[in-house]
Design a protein around this motif. Structure first.
Motif, short mmCIF file in Angstrom:
data_model
loop_
_atom_site.label_atom_id
_atom_site.label_comp_id
_atom_site.label_asym_id
_atom_site.label_seq_id
_atom_site.Cartn_x
_atom_site.Cartn_y
_atom_site.Cartn_z
N TRP A 65 -16.82 15.78 15.54
CA TRP A 65 -17.45 16.17 14.28
C TRP A 65 -17.44 17.68 14.08
N GLU A 66 -17.46 18.43 15.17
CA GLU A 66 -17.45 19.90 15.08
C GLU A 66 -16.17 20.38 14.42
N ALA A 67 -15.05 19.73 14.72
CA ALA A 67 -13.77 20.15 14.15
C ALA A 67 -13.75 20.04 12.63
N LEU A 68 -14.59 19.18 12.09
CA LEU A 68 -14.69 19.03 10.64
C LEU A 68 -15.61 20.08 10.01
N GLY A 69 -16.32 20.81 10.85
CA GLY A 69 -17.22 21.85 10.36
C GLY A 69 -18.59 21.33 9.97
N VAL A 70 -18.90 20.08 10.29
CA VAL A 70 -20.15 19.46 9.86
C VAL A 70 -21.36 20.25 10.34
N PHE A 71 -21.40 20.56 11.63
CA PHE A 71 -22.58 21.21 12.20
C PHE A 71 -22.71 22.67 11.77
N VAL A 72 -21.59 23.38 11.75
CA VAL A 72 -21.62 24.79 11.35
C VAL A 72 -22.10 24.92 9.91
N ILE A 73 -21.62 24.06 9.03
CA ILE A 73 -22.01 24.13 7.62
C ILE A 73 -23.49 23.84 7.45
N LEU A 74 -24.00 22.81 8.13
CA LEU A 74 -25.41 22.47 8.00
C LEU A 74 -26.32 23.57 8.54
N PHE A 75 -25.96 24.14 9.68
CA PHE A 75 -26.76 25.24 10.22
C PHE A 75 -26.65 26.49 9.35
N ALA A 76 -25.49 26.68 8.73
CA ALA A 76 -25.33 27.81 7.81
C ALA A 76 -26.26 27.65 6.61
N ILE A 77 -26.33 26.45 6.05
CA ILE A 77 -27.20 26.18 4.91
C ILE A 77 -28.66 26.40 5.30
N LEU A 78 -29.03 25.94 6.48
CA LEU A 78 -30.40 26.11 6.96
C LEU A 78 -30.74 27.59 7.14
N THR A 79 -29.84 28.33 7.79
CA THR A 79 -30.09 29.75 8.06
C THR A 79 -30.15 30.56 6.76
N VAL A 80 -29.21 30.30 5.87
CA VAL A 80 -29.20 31.02 4.58
C VAL A 80 -30.46 30.69 3.79
N GLY A 81 -30.94 29.47 3.91
CA GLY A 81 -32.17 29.08 3.22
C GLY A 81 -33.38 29.87 3.68
N LEU A 82 -33.35 30.32 4.93
CA LEU A 82 -34.47 31.10 5.48
C LEU A 82 -34.29 32.61 5.28
N THR A 83 -33.15 33.01 4.72
CA THR A 83 -32.91 34.44 4.47
C THR A 83 -32.61 34.69 2.99
N SER A 84 -31.40 34.38 2.58
CA SER A 84 -30.99 34.69 1.20
C SER A 84 -31.84 33.99 0.16
N ALA A 85 -32.13 32.71 0.37
CA ALA A 85 -32.93 31.96 -0.61
C ALA A 85 -34.33 32.55 -0.73
N GLU A 86 -34.89 33.04 0.38
CA GLU A 86 -36.23 33.64 0.34
C GLU A 86 -36.21 34.99 -0.38
N ILE A 87 -35.13 35.74 -0.21
CA ILE A 87 -35.01 37.00 -0.92
C ILE A 87 -34.88 36.77 -2.42
N GLU A 88 -34.04 35.78 -2.77
CA GLU A 88 -33.82 35.48 -4.19
C GLU A 88 -35.08 34.98 -4.88
N SER A 89 -35.92 34.24 -4.13
CA SER A 89 -37.15 33.70 -4.72
C SER A 89 -38.33 34.68 -4.59
N HIS A 90 -38.06 35.85 -3.96
CA HIS A 90 -39.07 36.89 -3.74
C HIS A 90 -40.14 36.50 -2.71
#
Length: 261
Positions: A65-90
């Protein structure tokens, strides 16, 4: 710092991506279920013999499943949600009046994410893939050896380490991009880096500073007579990832200091 860690843990547990990543561990039994649909004549191309031991399956079951990028993409979405999304929402700015050292904000986020990723990875590869191997032995006893190892464990442990530090690398990359870009742009960049490095890791000149180059060299050196070479490439990969993580953390701290409250 403890208060920040508790806050970040609470936010992590409330995110949908956290539960998606947790539930997706059920993919550990997906591979043997897929193999039940294959004809008995189907054989797995296992480089160390005709049947697969548990230690190999624990890594292969993740790598499938790693070769498909499944885990990297999900962890990227989670991490960005705790950084960029928080900045955008103030929401991010609510920290500033209460935290003297802004670097602790990023540090607490990364600490919680890395702790979760470590526990998740251990459960997936060690616990659930062991259960998946038991199912694998039942559905395809012709290609499952039923033994823990066939002598190739040195190779598979190195590959297991590589995949863990790959996860670490993309968590840090997602965090630093999340501090500089809007959520969708940050996630798209992480995806582009992941798939791009898979195809461009052997480029002349730049390949020696690309982590993917050492990862692919280690994985493709699948000969038990070259274990020292495999371990050398694995060590090089870990060193580069750690150095990259330190650099990204420093850049992230500087970026937070420049954010206007």
């Amino acid at each position: 710092m403890k208060a920040l860690l508790r806050t970040e843990l609470h936010k992590l547990l409330r995110r949908r991506e956290f539960w998606m990543i947790t539930v997706i561990q059920l993919l550990s039994i997906g591979l043997p279920l897929v193999l039940t649909l294959t004809p008995e004549s189907y054989k797995v191309n296992y480089v160390f013999g005709s049947s697969i031991p548990q230690v190999a399956y624990s890594v292969i079951g993740y790598a499938f499943w790693e070769a498909l990028g499944v885990f990297v993409i999900l962890f990227a979405i989670l991490t960005v949600g705790l950084t960029s999304a928080e900045i955008e929402s103030h929401y991010f700015y609510l920290y500033f009046p209460r935290v003297n050292n802004r670097g602790r904000i990023l540090g607490s986020k990364l600490a919680v994410l890395l702790a979760f990723a470590t526990v998740w990875y251990l459960i997936y590869t060690v616990v659930l893939n062991s259960a998946g191997y038991a199912l694998f032995c039942l559905v395809r006893p012709d290609i499952a050896s039923g033994y823990f190892t066939d002598g190739s464990h040195g190779y598979w442990i190195s590959v297991w380490v590589l995949y863990y530090f790959e996860l670490v690398f993309y968590i840090f990359l997602s965090a630093i991009l999340g501090l500089k870009m809007k959520p969708l742009s940050a996630i798209a960049t992480v995806i582009a880096v992941f798939y791009g490095s898979m195809f461009l890791f052997d480029l002349p000149l730049v390949k020696f500073i690309m982590p993917e180059f050492y990862k692919q060299r280690a994985i493709n050196s699948n000969s038990l007579s070259s274990l020292s070479t495999i371990h050398l490439y694995t060590a090089a990969y870990v060193v580069i990832v750690v150095l990259a993580a330190v650099i990204m953390y420093v850049l992230g701290k500087k970026r937070i200091d420049k954010i206007e409250a």
